[in-house]
Write a protein that holds these residues in place. Structure first.
Motif, PDB file in Angstrom:
ATOM      1  N   CYS A  71       0.837  -1.209   0.000  1.00 43.61           N
ATOM      2  CA  CYS A  71       0.000   0.000   0.000  1.00 43.61           C
ATOM      3  C   CYS A  71       0.871   1.258   0.000  1.00 43.61           C
ATOM      4  CB  CYS A  71      -0.906  -0.001   1.234  1.00 43.61           C
ATOM      5  SG  CYS A  71      -1.913   1.494   1.421  1.00 43.61           S
ATOM      6  N   TYR A  74       1.857   2.626   3.549  1.00 40.94           N
ATOM      7  CA  TYR A  74       2.557   1.794   4.538  1.00 40.94           C
ATOM      8  C   TYR A  74       3.959   2.320   4.845  1.00 40.94           C
ATOM      9  CZ  TYR A  74       4.322  -2.345   6.916  1.00 40.94           C
ATOM     10  OH  TYR A  74       4.854  -3.199   7.839  1.00 40.94           O
ATOM     11  N   CYS A  85       1.518   3.486   9.364  1.00 45.92           N
ATOM     12  CA  CYS A  85       0.699   3.917   8.229  1.00 45.92           C
ATOM     13  C   CYS A  85       0.577   5.431   8.290  1.00 45.92           C
ATOM     14  CB  CYS A  85      -0.672   3.254   8.323  1.00 45.92           C
ATOM     15  SG  CYS A  85      -1.844   3.837   7.078  1.00 45.92           S
TER      16      CYS A  85
HETATM   17 FE1  SF4 Z   1      -2.827   1.117   3.495  1.00 45.36          FE
HETATM   18 FE2  SF4 Z   1      -2.613   1.966   5.987  1.00 45.36          FE
HETATM   19 FE3  SF4 Z   1      -4.878   0.835   5.174  1.00 45.36          FE
HETATM   20 FE4  SF4 Z   1      -2.692  -0.686   5.478  1.00 45.36          FE
HETATM   21  S1  SF4 Z   1      -3.783   0.398   7.108  1.00 45.36           S
HETATM   22  S2  SF4 Z   1      -4.122  -0.715   3.725  1.00 45.36           S
HETATM   23  S3  SF4 Z   1      -1.074   0.764   4.897  1.00 45.36           S
HETATM   24  S4  SF4 Z   1      -4.025   2.767   4.398  1.00 45.36           S
END
Ligand code: SF4
Length: 105
Positions: A71, A74, A85
């Motif tokens: 993502c 992340y 995050c």
């Molecule tokens: Fe993306 Fe943060 Fe959701 Fe994980 S928690 S999917 S890193 S937005």
């Protein structure tokens, strides 16, 4: 007869000890990654906790192609540790997921 009992006892004790040692060695040599969780919400504000729940954050993604470590938001940590995050506060599992997932460029 007494010697036979002692010998048998020694055999059983030494065999059990060897098997236990083998089990410890086998467990230590496992190539399976150590499992960990990133669900500790201690210290988060009620708003941050609500954000985690409304975006349905989970440690184990229900969609294999969409994991937190892929993502855009992340923030990676050392292997075997929770990352972070940019949007969701608190510990984030690299194998996790929430509904805000966006593919890393
Ligand atoms: Fe993306 Fe943060 Fe959701 Fe994980 S928690 S999917 S890193 S937005």
């Amino acid at each position: 007869m007494a010697n036979a009992k002692v010998s048998r006892r020694l055999f059983l004790v030494s065999t059990a000890g060897s098997l236990a040692a083998a089990g410890v060695v086998a467990a230590g040599c496992s190539s399976k990654p150590k499992e960990f969780t990133c669900t500790d919400e201690a210290g988060l504000s009620p708003a941050d906790k609500t954000m985690r729940s409304t975006t349905k954050y989970v440690d184990k993604t229900p969609e294999p192609a969409k994991k937190c470590d892929g993502c855009l938001q992340y923030k990676a940590a050392a292997p075997g540790q929770c990352g972070g995050c940019n949007v969701i506060k608190g510990p984030i599992h690299p194998e996790g997921y929430c509904t805000l997932w966006a593919k890393k460029a």
